[in-house]
Scaffold this motif. Structure first.
Motif, PDB file in Angstrom:
ATOM      1  N   THR A  99       0.580  -1.086   0.014  1.00  0.00           N
ATOM      2  CA  THR A  99      -0.065   0.114   0.099  1.00  0.00           C
ATOM      3  C   THR A  99       0.836   1.172   0.057  1.00  0.00           C
ATOM      4  O   THR A  99       0.602   2.173  -0.906  1.00  0.00           O
ATOM      5  N   LEU A 100       2.026   1.383   0.851  1.00  0.00           N
ATOM      6  CA  LEU A 100       2.541   2.510   0.931  1.00  0.00           C
ATOM      7  C   LEU A 100       3.441   2.545  -0.333  1.00  0.00           C
ATOM      8  O   LEU A 100       3.531   3.814  -0.927  1.00  0.00           O
ATOM      9  N   LEU A 101       3.935   1.509  -0.782  1.00  0.00           N
ATOM     10  CA  LEU A 101       4.599   1.567  -2.406  1.00  0.00           C
ATOM     11  C   LEU A 101       3.728   2.186  -3.372  1.00  0.00           C
ATOM     12  O   LEU A 101       4.096   3.001  -4.248  1.00  0.00           O
ATOM     13  N   SER A 102       2.292   1.723  -3.307  1.00  0.00           N
ATOM     14  CA  SER A 102       1.312   2.124  -4.472  1.00  0.00           C
ATOM     15  C   SER A 102       0.935   3.478  -4.009  1.00  0.00           C
ATOM     16  O   SER A 102       0.651   4.431  -5.177  1.00  0.00           O
ATOM     17  N   LEU A 103       1.252   4.238  -2.849  1.00  0.00           N
ATOM     18  CA  LEU A 103       1.054   5.617  -2.556  1.00  0.00           C
ATOM     19  C   LEU A 103       2.109   6.310  -3.294  1.00  0.00           C
ATOM     20  O   LEU A 103       2.223   7.232  -3.755  1.00  0.00           O
ATOM     21  N   LEU A 104       3.380   5.769  -3.351  1.00  0.00           N
ATOM     22  CA  LEU A 104       4.631   6.160  -4.017  1.00  0.00           C
ATOM     23  C   LEU A 104       4.565   6.453  -5.524  1.00  0.00           C
ATOM     24  O   LEU A 104       4.987   7.318  -6.142  1.00  0.00           O
ATOM     25  N   ASP A 105       3.993   5.245  -6.267  1.00  0.00           N
ATOM     26  CA  ASP A 105       3.793   5.250  -7.578  1.00  0.00           C
ATOM     27  C   ASP A 105       2.442   5.859  -8.119  1.00  0.00           C
ATOM     28  O   ASP A 105       2.359   5.782  -9.234  1.00  0.00           O
ATOM     29  N   GLY A 106       1.785   6.154  -6.923  1.00  0.00           N
ATOM     30  CA  GLY A 106       0.507   6.659  -7.718  1.00  0.00           C
ATOM     31  C   GLY A 106      -0.839   5.676  -8.036  1.00  0.00           C
ATOM     32  O   GLY A 106      -1.828   6.203  -8.553  1.00  0.00           O
ATOM     33  N   THR A 107      -0.316   4.466  -7.667  1.00  0.00           N
ATOM     34  CA  THR A 107      -1.506   3.420  -7.838  1.00  0.00           C
ATOM     35  C   THR A 107      -2.825   3.862  -6.894  1.00  0.00           C
ATOM     36  O   THR A 107      -3.811   3.566  -7.872  1.00  0.00           O
ATOM     37  N   LEU A 108      -2.540   4.228  -5.812  1.00  0.00           N
ATOM     38  CA  LEU A 108      -3.719   4.257  -5.022  1.00  0.00           C
ATOM     39  C   LEU A 108      -3.599   5.460  -4.359  1.00  0.00           C
ATOM     40  O   LEU A 108      -2.586   6.445  -4.202  1.00  0.00           O
ATOM     41  N   ASP A 109      -4.898   6.010  -3.827  1.00  0.00           N
ATOM     42  CA  ASP A 109      -5.272   7.393  -3.571  1.00  0.00           C
ATOM     43  C   ASP A 109      -5.077   7.156  -1.926  1.00  0.00           C
ATOM     44  O   ASP A 109      -5.655   6.516  -1.149  1.00  0.00           O
ATOM     45  N   GLY A 110      -4.006   8.156  -1.542  1.00  0.00           N
ATOM     46  CA  GLY A 110      -3.708   8.318  -0.034  1.00  0.00           C
ATOM     47  C   GLY A 110      -4.717   8.896   0.684  1.00  0.00           C
ATOM     48  O   GLY A 110      -5.169   8.068   1.709  1.00  0.00           O
ATOM     49  N   ASP A 111      -5.794   9.445   0.447  1.00  0.00           N
ATOM     50  CA  ASP A 111      -6.927  10.022   1.255  1.00  0.00           C
ATOM     51  C   ASP A 111      -8.062   8.749   1.283  1.00  0.00           C
ATOM     52  O   ASP A 111      -8.341   8.706   2.571  1.00  0.00           O
ATOM     53  N   ALA A 112      -8.102   8.281   0.330  1.00  0.00           N
ATOM     54  CA  ALA A 112      -9.286   6.933   0.452  1.00  0.00           C
ATOM     55  C   ALA A 112      -8.613   6.064   1.457  1.00  0.00           C
ATOM     56  O   ALA A 112      -9.371   5.554   2.242  1.00  0.00           O
ATOM     57  N   LEU A 113      -7.372   5.671   1.599  1.00  0.00           N
ATOM     58  CA  LEU A 113      -6.591   4.692   2.365  1.00  0.00           C
ATOM     59  C   LEU A 113      -6.739   5.004   3.762  1.00  0.00           C
ATOM     60  O   LEU A 113      -6.847   4.279   4.803  1.00  0.00           O
ATOM     61  N   PHE A 114      -6.337   6.650   3.951  1.00  0.00           N
ATOM     62  CA  PHE A 114      -6.554   7.214   5.183  1.00  0.00           C
ATOM     63  C   PHE A 114      -7.872   7.008   5.780  1.00  0.00           C
ATOM     64  O   PHE A 114      -8.363   6.370   6.916  1.00  0.00           O
ATOM     65  N   PHE A 115      -8.830   7.508   5.066  1.00  0.00           N
ATOM     66  CA  PHE A 115     -10.258   7.375   5.524  1.00  0.00           C
ATOM     67  C   PHE A 115     -10.794   5.846   5.797  1.00  0.00           C
ATOM     68  O   PHE A 115     -11.623   5.919   6.698  1.00  0.00           O
ATOM     69  N   SER A 116     -10.508   4.872   5.001  1.00  0.00           N
ATOM     70  CA  SER A 116     -10.863   3.815   5.100  1.00  0.00           C
ATOM     71  C   SER A 116      -9.797   2.995   6.189  1.00  0.00           C
ATOM     72  O   SER A 116     -10.132   1.439   6.532  1.00  0.00           O
ATOM     73  N   ARG A 117      -8.937   3.415   6.780  1.00  0.00           N
ATOM     74  CA  ARG A 117      -7.978   2.986   7.895  1.00  0.00           C
ATOM     75  C   ARG A 117      -7.121   1.997   7.325  1.00  0.00           C
ATOM     76  O   ARG A 117      -6.794   1.125   8.255  1.00  0.00           O
ATOM     77  N   VAL A 118      -7.027   2.094   6.147  1.00  0.00           N
ATOM     78  CA  VAL A 118      -5.630   1.066   5.271  1.00  0.00           C
ATOM     79  C   VAL A 118      -4.409   1.585   6.170  1.00  0.00           C
ATOM     80  O   VAL A 118      -3.547   0.796   6.241  1.00  0.00           O
ATOM     81  N   ILE A 119      -4.134   2.914   6.044  1.00  0.00           N
ATOM     82  CA  ILE A 119      -2.809   3.389   6.509  1.00  0.00           C
ATOM     83  C   ILE A 119      -3.364   4.469   7.670  1.00  0.00           C
ATOM     84  O   ILE A 119      -4.453   4.651   7.838  1.00  0.00           O
ATOM     85  N   SER A 120      -2.369   4.660   8.581  1.00  0.00           N
ATOM     86  CA  SER A 120      -2.704   5.715   9.616  1.00  0.00           C
ATOM     87  C   SER A 120      -1.553   6.680   9.509  1.00  0.00           C
ATOM     88  O   SER A 120      -0.371   6.233   8.995  1.00  0.00           O
ATOM     89  N   ILE A 121      -2.135   7.760  10.156  1.00  0.00           N
ATOM     90  CA  ILE A 121      -1.081   8.803   9.885  1.00  0.00           C
ATOM     91  C   ILE A 121      -1.311   9.727  11.320  1.00  0.00           C
ATOM     92  O   ILE A 121      -2.382  10.033  11.613  1.00  0.00           O
TER      93      ILE A 121
END
Length: 182
Positions: A99-121
């Motif tokens: 998931t973190l690599l997908s944020l770096l290469d633009g494959t996934l949307d960080g906002d969506a991942l944050f709000f769905s709690r896949v990533i935490s910040i």
């Protein structure tokens, strides 16, 4: 906020490679890569403004170690650290490695991942936003991070992105096979 159980997890075959990868001098190699990128594209680091000196703690939850990154242009530093070394960090970002690599290469949307709690910040929100905006606008490819150009850059991008795609598919299949049936 903890990370949720969703998100791609490393397949077992890839997890077995981690001790080999962990034995490499990752910190110095990543530091050289980041400094080299800063020399070629200084505007990326300038865009971070005052947050260039922030310490970002990046915790891939499926690895036994984490990273601290200070993206200070040609003085950037990346260190491999214990997961407990968050005290001096301005920002903590946690999530599955893919998931973190997908944020770096633009494959996934960080906002969506944050709000769905896949990533935490946690930490300085303005530093996270500066980093996110910089990464999104940079549209970096693996060859950019490695300082490659021309035909070799195309081959490396194709190979690395292709391999990441295969690992993501394996992780997706693995997570679907473990998902409870409805």
């Amino acid at each position: 906020m903890g990370t949720g159980s969703t998100g791609p997890r490393l397949p077992a075959v890839v997890r077995h490679l981690i001790p080999t990868i962990a034995g490499l001098p990752l910190g110095p190699l990543l530091t050289l890569s980041l400094r080299s990128l800063a020399g070629r594209q200084p505007r990326l680091f300038e865009r971070l403004g005052e947050h260039r000196s922030a310490c970002y703690f990046i915790d891939p939850i499926d690895l036994a170690f984490a990273f601290t990154v200070i993206p200070n242009g040609e003085r950037s530093v990346v260190r491999v650290v214990r997961k407990s070394e968050t005290a001096t960090s301005s920002v903590v970002i946690r999530g599955p490695l893919l998931t973190l690599l997908s944020l770096l290469d633009g494959t996934l949307d960080g906002d969506a991942l944050f709000f769905s709690r896949v990533i935490s910040i946690s930490g300085r929100t303005e530093a996270v936003l500066a980093l996110r905006n910089t990464v999104e606008d940079a549209e970096l490819r693996p060859a950019d991070l490695l300082g490659l150009r021309g035909a070799l850059a195309g081959l490396v991008d194709t190979g690395i992105l292709g391999a990441l795609g295969v690992v993501r598919q394996m992780a997706d299949l693995n997570s679907r096979s473990k998902a409870p049936e409805a």
